[in-house]
Design a protein around this motif. Structure first.
Motif, PDB file in Angstrom:
ATOM      1  N   LEU A 105      -9.889   3.165   4.896  1.00 23.08           N
ATOM      2  CA  LEU A 105      -9.202   3.502   3.651  1.00 23.08           C
ATOM      3  C   LEU A 105      -8.887   4.988   3.530  1.00 23.08           C
ATOM      4  O   LEU A 105      -7.984   5.376   2.784  1.00 23.08           O
ATOM      5  CB  LEU A 105     -10.064   3.088   2.450  1.00 23.08           C
ATOM      6  N   ARG A 106      -9.600   5.823   4.264  1.00 18.44           N
ATOM      7  CA  ARG A 106      -9.489   7.267   4.086  1.00 18.44           C
ATOM      8  C   ARG A 106      -8.100   7.845   4.388  1.00 18.44           C
ATOM      9  O   ARG A 106      -7.609   8.687   3.636  1.00 18.44           O
ATOM     10  CB  ARG A 106     -10.549   7.989   4.927  1.00 18.44           C
ATOM     11  N   PRO A 107      -7.434   7.448   5.471  1.00 20.98           N
ATOM     12  CA  PRO A 107      -6.154   8.078   5.775  1.00 20.98           C
ATOM     13  C   PRO A 107      -4.938   7.428   5.115  1.00 20.98           C
ATOM     14  O   PRO A 107      -3.827   7.932   5.259  1.00 20.98           O
ATOM     15  CB  PRO A 107      -6.056   7.925   7.301  1.00 20.98           C
ATOM     16  N   LEU A 108      -5.115   6.319   4.379  1.00 19.66           N
ATOM     17  CA  LEU A 108      -3.971   5.542   3.908  1.00 19.66           C
ATOM     18  C   LEU A 108      -3.011   6.360   3.049  1.00 19.66           C
ATOM     19  O   LEU A 108      -1.803   6.374   3.280  1.00 19.66           O
ATOM     20  CB  LEU A 108      -4.456   4.322   3.113  1.00 19.66           C
ATOM     21  N   TRP A 109      -3.554   7.015   2.030  1.00 21.69           N
ATOM     22  CA  TRP A 109      -2.713   7.760   1.087  1.00 21.69           C
ATOM     23  C   TRP A 109      -1.935   8.858   1.798  1.00 21.69           C
ATOM     24  O   TRP A 109      -0.715   8.972   1.665  1.00 21.69           O
ATOM     25  CB  TRP A 109      -3.604   8.348  -0.001  1.00 21.69           C
ATOM     26  N   TRP A 110      -2.652   9.646   2.583  1.00 20.39           N
ATOM     27  CA  TRP A 110      -2.017  10.781   3.251  1.00 20.39           C
ATOM     28  C   TRP A 110      -0.971  10.320   4.257  1.00 20.39           C
ATOM     29  O   TRP A 110       0.135  10.866   4.305  1.00 20.39           O
ATOM     30  CB  TRP A 110      -3.080  11.626   3.954  1.00 20.39           C
ATOM     31  N   ALA A 111      -1.298   9.317   5.068  1.00 22.94           N
ATOM     32  CA  ALA A 111      -0.372   8.841   6.088  1.00 22.94           C
ATOM     33  C   ALA A 111       0.902   8.293   5.455  1.00 22.94           C
ATOM     34  O   ALA A 111       2.015   8.554   5.933  1.00 22.94           O
ATOM     35  CB  ALA A 111      -1.042   7.766   6.948  1.00 22.94           C
ATOM     36  N   ALA A 112       0.768   7.535   4.367  1.00 22.72           N
ATOM     37  CA  ALA A 112       1.936   6.952   3.708  1.00 22.72           C
ATOM     38  C   ALA A 112       2.834   8.033   3.115  1.00 22.72           C
ATOM     39  O   ALA A 112       4.067   7.989   3.267  1.00 22.72           O
ATOM     40  CB  ALA A 112       1.483   5.980   2.622  1.00 22.72           C
ATOM     41  N   LEU A 113       2.234   9.022   2.449  1.00 25.17           N
ATOM     42  CA  LEU A 113       3.038  10.062   1.808  1.00 25.17           C
ATOM     43  C   LEU A 113       3.699  10.975   2.833  1.00 25.17           C
ATOM     44  O   LEU A 113       4.836  11.415   2.641  1.00 25.17           O
ATOM     45  CB  LEU A 113       2.168  10.859   0.842  1.00 25.17           C
ATOM     46  N   ILE A 114       2.989  11.285   3.915  1.00 19.75           N
ATOM     47  CA  ILE A 114       3.594  12.097   4.969  1.00 19.75           C
ATOM     48  C   ILE A 114       4.766  11.355   5.591  1.00 19.75           C
ATOM     49  O   ILE A 114       5.828  11.938   5.858  1.00 19.75           O
ATOM     50  CB  ILE A 114       2.541  12.452   6.043  1.00 19.75           C
ATOM     51  N   THR A 115       4.598  10.054   5.805  1.00 17.62           N
ATOM     52  CA  THR A 115       5.663   9.242   6.394  1.00 17.62           C
ATOM     53  C   THR A 115       6.871   9.150   5.463  1.00 17.62           C
ATOM     54  O   THR A 115       8.019   9.138   5.911  1.00 17.62           O
ATOM     55  CB  THR A 115       5.148   7.824   6.702  1.00 17.62           C
ATOM     56  N   LEU A 116       6.614   9.092   4.159  1.00 20.39           N
ATOM     57  CA  LEU A 116       7.688   8.935   3.182  1.00 20.39           C
ATOM     58  C   LEU A 116       8.422  10.242   2.893  1.00 20.39           C
ATOM     59  O   LEU A 116       9.500  10.226   2.300  1.00 20.39           O
ATOM     60  CB  LEU A 116       7.099   8.370   1.883  1.00 20.39           C
ATOM     61  N   MET A 117       7.865  11.369   3.320  1.00 18.57           N
ATOM     62  CA  MET A 117       8.430  12.663   2.987  1.00 18.57           C
ATOM     63  C   MET A 117       9.906  12.816   3.392  1.00 18.57           C
ATOM     64  O   MET A 117      10.726  13.281   2.593  1.00 18.57           O
ATOM     65  CB  MET A 117       7.604  13.773   3.638  1.00 18.57           C
ATOM     66  N   GLN A 135       6.308   6.992  -6.360  1.00 19.51           N
ATOM     67  CA  GLN A 135       5.321   7.044  -7.439  1.00 19.51           C
ATOM     68  C   GLN A 135       4.380   5.842  -7.388  1.00 19.51           C
ATOM     69  O   GLN A 135       3.181   5.972  -7.660  1.00 19.51           O
ATOM     70  CB  GLN A 135       6.034   7.090  -8.802  1.00 19.51           C
ATOM     71  N   MET A 136       4.902   4.671  -7.020  1.00 19.05           N
ATOM     72  CA  MET A 136       4.053   3.486  -6.905  1.00 19.05           C
ATOM     73  C   MET A 136       3.019   3.669  -5.793  1.00 19.05           C
ATOM     74  O   MET A 136       1.837   3.370  -5.978  1.00 19.05           O
ATOM     75  CB  MET A 136       4.913   2.247  -6.639  1.00 19.05           C
ATOM     76  N   LEU A 137       3.481   4.154  -4.632  1.00 16.64           N
ATOM     77  CA  LEU A 137       2.554   4.378  -3.528  1.00 16.64           C
ATOM     78  C   LEU A 137       1.560   5.480  -3.857  1.00 16.64           C
ATOM     79  O   LEU A 137       0.378   5.396  -3.500  1.00 16.64           O
ATOM     80  CB  LEU A 137       3.332   4.736  -2.257  1.00 16.64           C
ATOM     81  N   TYR A 138       2.044   6.513  -4.536  1.00 17.52           N
ATOM     82  CA  TYR A 138       1.163   7.620  -4.919  1.00 17.52           C
ATOM     83  C   TYR A 138      -0.007   7.091  -5.738  1.00 17.52           C
ATOM     84  O   TYR A 138      -1.177   7.407  -5.473  1.00 17.52           O
ATOM     85  CB  TYR A 138       1.956   8.651  -5.729  1.00 17.52           C
ATOM     86  N   THR A 139       0.304   6.261  -6.736  1.00 19.18           N
ATOM     87  CA  THR A 139      -0.743   5.744  -7.613  1.00 19.18           C
ATOM     88  C   THR A 139      -1.628   4.725  -6.912  1.00 19.18           C
ATOM     89  O   THR A 139      -2.860   4.795  -6.973  1.00 19.18           O
ATOM     90  CB  THR A 139      -0.110   5.103  -8.864  1.00 19.18           C
ATOM     91  N   LEU A 140      -1.008   3.769  -6.212  1.00 21.30           N
ATOM     92  CA  LEU A 140      -1.762   2.694  -5.571  1.00 21.30           C
ATOM     93  C   LEU A 140      -2.666   3.219  -4.461  1.00 21.30           C
ATOM     94  O   LEU A 140      -3.867   2.913  -4.416  1.00 21.30           O
ATOM     95  CB  LEU A 140      -0.804   1.648  -5.011  1.00 21.30           C
TER      96      LEU A 140
END
Length: 234
Positions: free
Chosen positions: A104-116, A140-145
């Motif tokens: 679970l640790r890298p999910l947020w960062w990996a998704a946002l970096i990919t979406l940049m 915003q949905m991914l950011y929150t989730l």
């Protein structure tokens, strides 16, 4: 010689993890990146275009630090419960908390970096308004989730539980400095309290201060405890 090489490897893991967390989280806090949740698309676009290079570097560092925190926590766990025969449930439970947090640790960062790149493309003046709106709503949905998944579950709940369990064991067993253990347990309590909003509890202004204190103190504690733990088990 093997003991020396293991010690050097342990130090490398601890120092790299600490520096990655310290640089990434401190920079993102100074940039006020965490204040973007729910911000208008225009504000997000302006922020990204103004801070892109530093933002990418700090997000990558934070993601690396979050992942390297796992071996740091395993080293500290090994030193804290070293010598228990047979190994009690607390040691097994502490290990379970660490391993459960890993995916679970890298999910947020990996998704946002990919979406940049998509966010930057959508922020251009000539971008299709409908595509831009859809992109920013998705962001915003991914950011929150994923913030809930990474921060609240992996770091605050699983990580906070680990801090409390290991800190209390450290304080009472005295295999590592007792004061360090009590401090770790206190940091873990702050992490757990930081997840209160996930359960619908409102903390007012403390809801901003407590996660900040935990987020700053946690990496420093991991660095200090990790250095002592490497010396203990090698």
């Amino acid at each position: 010689m093997p003991a020396l090489s293991h010690r050097l490897l342990g130090y490398l893991v601890v120092v790299t993890g600490f520096l990655s967390l310290a640089f990434g989280l401190t920079t993102l806090s100074v940039l006020d990146y965490f204040g973007l949740e729910g911000a208008p698309a225009a504000d997000v676009a302006a922020f990204l275009n103004q801070n892109l290079s530093l933002l990418q570097a700090s997000m990558m560092a934070a993601m690396v630090g979050y992942v390297i925190a796992v071996p740091m926590m395993l080293i500290i766990t090994a030193a804290t419960f070293r010598g228990e025969a047979p190994r009690g449930w607390r040691g097994d439970f502490a290990l379970g908390l660490v391993w459960a947090s890993l995916p679970l640790r890298p999910l947020w960062w990996a998704a946002l970096i990919t979406l940049m790149p998509a966010l930057l493309a959508a922020s251009r003046p000539d971008a299709d308004p409908d595509v831009a709106q859809t992109t920013f709503v998705t962001y915003q949905m991914l950011y929150t989730l994923l913030n809930t998944t990474t921060e609240d579950i992996a770091v605050n709940i699983l990580g906070g539980g680990w801090f409390v369990l290991v800190g209390l064991t450290m304080a009472t067993s005295r295999r590592l400095p007792a004061l360090l253990g009590w401090i770790g347990a206190g940091i873990g309590f702050l992490y757990l309290v930081s997840s209160a909003e996930l359960f619908g509890l409102q903390l007012g202004t403390s809801g901003n201060i407590i996660p900040l204190v935990a987020g700053v103190a946690g990496p420093f504690w991991l660095g200090a405890a990790g250095i002592l733990a490497v010396r203990k088990i090698t």
